[in-house]
Design an enzyme around this catalytic site. Structure first.
Site, PDB file in Angstrom:
ATOM      1  N   LEU A 137       0.805  -1.218   0.121  1.00 19.29           N
ATOM      2  CA  LEU A 137       0.033   0.006   0.066  1.00 19.29           C
ATOM      3  C   LEU A 137       0.977   1.396   0.089  1.00 19.29           C
ATOM      4  O   LEU A 137       0.749   1.984  -0.890  1.00 19.29           O
ATOM      5  CB  LEU A 137      -0.827  -0.085   1.118  1.00 19.29           C
ATOM      6  N   GLU A 373       0.819   0.093   9.461  1.00 20.21           N
ATOM      7  CA  GLU A 373      -0.880  -0.151   9.436  1.00 20.21           C
ATOM      8  C   GLU A 373      -1.510   1.022  10.233  1.00 20.21           C
ATOM      9  O   GLU A 373      -2.660   0.848  10.996  1.00 20.21           O
ATOM     10  CB  GLU A 373      -1.163  -1.368  10.384  1.00 20.21           C
TER      11      GLU A 373
HETATM   12  N1  COS Z   1     -14.499  -0.417   6.527  1.00 21.19           N
HETATM   13  C1  COS Z   1     -15.073  -0.216   5.438  1.00 21.19           C
HETATM   14  N2  COS Z   1     -15.192   0.950   4.766  1.00 21.19           N
HETATM   15  C2  COS Z   1     -14.408   1.983   4.989  1.00 21.19           C
HETATM   16  C3  COS Z   1     -13.710   1.885   6.004  1.00 21.19           C
HETATM   17  C4  COS Z   1     -13.655   0.660   6.804  1.00 21.19           C
HETATM   18  N3  COS Z   1     -12.812   0.399   7.848  1.00 21.19           N
HETATM   19  N4  COS Z   1     -12.859   3.005   6.496  1.00 21.19           N
HETATM   20  C5  COS Z   1     -13.342   3.889   5.550  1.00 21.19           C
HETATM   21  N5  COS Z   1     -14.251   3.245   4.736  1.00 21.19           N
HETATM   22  C6  COS Z   1     -15.184   3.785   3.666  1.00 21.19           C
HETATM   23  C7  COS Z   1     -16.044   4.928   4.059  1.00 21.19           C
HETATM   24  O1  COS Z   1     -16.926   4.384   4.307  1.00 21.19           O
HETATM   25  C8  COS Z   1     -16.099   5.893   3.122  1.00 21.19           C
HETATM   26  O2  COS Z   1     -17.043   5.447   2.024  1.00 21.19           O
HETATM   27  P1  COS Z   1     -17.777   6.171   1.108  1.00 21.19           P
HETATM   28  O3  COS Z   1     -17.051   6.927   0.142  1.00 21.19           O
HETATM   29  O4  COS Z   1     -18.848   5.365   0.548  1.00 21.19           O
HETATM   30  O5  COS Z   1     -18.643   7.205   2.004  1.00 21.19           O
HETATM   31  C9  COS Z   1     -14.772   5.825   2.230  1.00 21.19           C
HETATM   32  O6  COS Z   1     -14.112   4.549   2.618  1.00 21.19           O
HETATM   33  C10 COS Z   1     -13.669   7.007   2.666  1.00 21.19           C
HETATM   34  O7  COS Z   1     -13.614   6.914   4.077  1.00 21.19           O
HETATM   35  P2  COS Z   1     -13.087   8.252   4.909  1.00 21.19           P
HETATM   36  O8  COS Z   1     -13.690   9.510   4.632  1.00 21.19           O
HETATM   37  O9  COS Z   1     -13.220   7.795   6.633  1.00 21.19           O
HETATM   38  O10 COS Z   1     -11.610   7.984   4.476  1.00 21.19           O
HETATM   39  P3  COS Z   1     -10.381   9.215   4.394  1.00 21.19           P
HETATM   40  O11 COS Z   1     -10.312   9.576   3.238  1.00 21.19           O
HETATM   41  O12 COS Z   1     -10.727  10.373   5.473  1.00 21.19           O
HETATM   42  O13 COS Z   1      -9.229   8.250   4.917  1.00 21.19           O
HETATM   43  C11 COS Z   1      -7.639   7.543   6.692  1.00 21.19           C
HETATM   44  C12 COS Z   1      -9.214   7.839   6.214  1.00 21.19           C
HETATM   45  C13 COS Z   1      -6.698   8.816   6.884  1.00 21.19           C
HETATM   46  C14 COS Z   1      -7.975   6.952   8.271  1.00 21.19           C
HETATM   47  C15 COS Z   1      -7.067   6.359   5.970  1.00 21.19           C
HETATM   48  O14 COS Z   1      -6.546   7.202   4.871  1.00 21.19           O
HETATM   49  C16 COS Z   1      -6.074   5.798   6.849  1.00 21.19           C
HETATM   50  O15 COS Z   1      -6.234   4.687   7.258  1.00 21.19           O
HETATM   51  N6  COS Z   1      -4.697   6.033   6.326  1.00 21.19           N
HETATM   52  C17 COS Z   1      -3.548   5.184   7.170  1.00 21.19           C
HETATM   53  C18 COS Z   1      -2.954   4.172   6.045  1.00 21.19           C
HETATM   54  C19 COS Z   1      -2.334   3.142   6.642  1.00 21.19           C
HETATM   55  O16 COS Z   1      -2.744   2.428   7.581  1.00 21.19           O
HETATM   56  N7  COS Z   1      -1.050   2.981   5.869  1.00 21.19           N
HETATM   57  C20 COS Z   1      -0.079   1.954   6.355  1.00 21.19           C
HETATM   58  C21 COS Z   1      -0.204   0.887   5.298  1.00 21.19           C
HETATM   59  S1  COS Z   1      -0.204  -0.547   5.802  1.00 21.19           S
HETATM   60  S2  COS Z   1       1.873  -0.871   6.617  1.00 21.19           S
END
Ligand code: COS
Length: 391
Positions: A137, A373
């Site tokens: 990712l 993560e």
């Molecule tokens: N399960 C199902 N759907 C999800 C979800 C989940 N856990 N989290 C978000 N979604 C869906 C939301 O419902 C939304 O859907 P719709 O577009 O249909 O409304 C969409 O995804 C976007 O959600 P959200 O607005 O919450 O996302 P953001 O763009 O605000 O981003 C963060 C959220 C910042 C939390 C996300 O980008 C993130 O987790 N970043 C960190 C990434 C990470 O962990 N990197 C490490 C890599 S692995 S080592």
């Protein structure tokens, strides 16, 4: 032979007998596993996967209906089981834990979104420990901000052509399958993100190793006109962001489990040392400051266990999204484990910073868990978003 304690032993409210048996298997492997810091990381990882498979633990990464041993939810992965396993493995060795985690993280998107043919091709090798997994990712310029990724997949007839770069990818160079998130439309933000499976011998894929403070196979992947068959796409175009988030809802909880195991080990080691080491004519546990370190660590560890297993239990038993509780568990457990391990080092004095001591290794191993993560800061973003959504 020392054995790790398990949350299945005293937090029965979250578990059933099946979980107890899973935890027991993991504790047996954790007790037998020898940490050989001189051995090559790649070889250690391959050996870890073989031993995890032989112990029957990798089968918990795959639902029973697809040939694995995971039971429970419709998608069949039991978060509590995976988290208990990582609690035991984290106690033993960070590399052993990572080897387990990558088989789960690197296959769960296939379990969730893969076709029957994709599941049949990849999941048996995952369970056998023969096909190591990877979850691709992160990019050099897209970490927390996943939606800004630039790695591009262009459809060309019955193939996709991939160009771009991924970084800090665990199992780079040893994986037998790379679950790759790339964008089919960079202007579409998260709605362009799409998942694929790339295989190590796909032309145009190259790997460059990276070195990190807790060594394990990790590196950079470069895709230079890498052509893969269109049937390697997982789910529909644009479904990749949600697939990644759904995967992280399970695996962030298990990161909390690994942190619990590492903290438990540091507390075990610290208590042993505090009872044995004599200064000023008495065991150092008689010094109030050392006793207070141990008391703080035991209390924080128990608080972390409750938060992590609450999240795991909810993920397994309720239908609503539990991202907030999951983020709380990961945030608190990894931050608390860092403090517990730091105190463990302090109790050991010079030995605590000497290569070869368990706490010195733990001190290096724990650090990445507050970053990968989803950083601690991102967990707070998720928690705050959850609070807002409740209003
Ligand atoms: N399960 C199902 N759907 C999800 C979800 C989940 N856990 N989290 C978000 N979604 C869906 C939301 O419902 C939304 O859907 P719709 O577009 O249909 O409304 C969409 O995804 C976007 O959600 P959200 O607005 O919450 O996302 P953001 O763009 O605000 O981003 C963060 C959220 C910042 C939390 C996300 O980008 C993130 O987790 N970043 C960190 C990434 C990470 O962990 N990197 C490490 C890599 S692995 S080592």
């Amino acid at each position: 032979m020392k054995r790790p304690g398990s949350s299945a032993d005293d937090l029965g409210v979250f578990f059933n007998d099946w979980h107890g048996a899973v935890a027991d298997k993991a504790a047996t492997l954790a007790a037998e596993w020898v940490v050989d810091l001189e051995a090559d990381d790649r070889e250690r990882t391959r050996e870890a996967a073989r031993r995890l498979a032989a112990a029957g633990l990798l089968a918990y990464c795959v639902p029973e209906r697809f040939g694995g041993a995971a039971v429970g939810r419709p998608d069949g992965v039991d978060t509590r089981a995976l988290t208990l396993v990582r609690e035991a493995l984290g106690w033993a060795d960070g590399l052993l834990d990572t080897a387990f985690a990558m088989q789960g993280l690197g296959s769960y998107p296939i379990t969730l979104a893969g076709s029957d043919a994709q599941k049949a091709r990849y999941l048996p090798g995952v369970m056998a420990g023969e096909r190591l997994g990877a979850f691709c990712l992160t990019e050099p310029e897209a970490g927390s901000d996943v939606a800004s990724m630039r790695c591009r997949a262009r459809r060309a007839g019955d193939r996709y052509i991939i160009d771009g770069e991924k970084a800090w990818i665990s199992n780079a160079g040893v994986a037998g399958q790379y679950v790759l998130f790339a964008t089919v439309d960079p202007e579409a933000g998260r709605r362009g993100i799409t998942a694929f499976v790339v295989e190590p011998d796909d032309p145009g894929l190259s790997v460059e190793p990276m070195q990190v403070i807790a060594p394990h196979p990790i590196g950079r992947l470069r895709f230079d006109g890498c052509a893969i068959p269109a049937e390697r796409r997982l789910g529909a175009e644009g479904d990749g962001f949600k697939l990644a988030m759904r995967t992280l809802d399970v695996f962030r909880t298990t990161v909390g489990g690994a942190a619990l195991g590492m903290a438990r080990r540091a507390l075990d080691e610290g208590l042993d040392r505090a009872l044995r080491r004599r200064q000023f004519g008495k065991p150092i546990i008689e010094q109030q400051q050392i006793a207070a370190y141990l008391a703080d660590s035991a209390t924080e560890l128990d608080a972390a266990r409750l938060l992590v297993f609450r999240a795991a239990h909810l993920r397994d038993t309720v239908e609503r999204r539990v991202s907030t509780e999951v983020a709380m568990g990961k945030l608190f457990a990894t931050e608390a484990a860092q403090r517990v391990i730091d105190r463990g080092v302090q109790i050991h004095g010079g030995l605590g910073v000497t290569r070869g001591s368990a706490v010195e290794r733990l001190y290096r191993e724990i650090r990445a868990l507050r970053i990968y993560e989803g950083t601690s800061e991102i967990q707070k973003v998720v928690i705050a978003a959850g609070l807002k959504a409740r209003r």
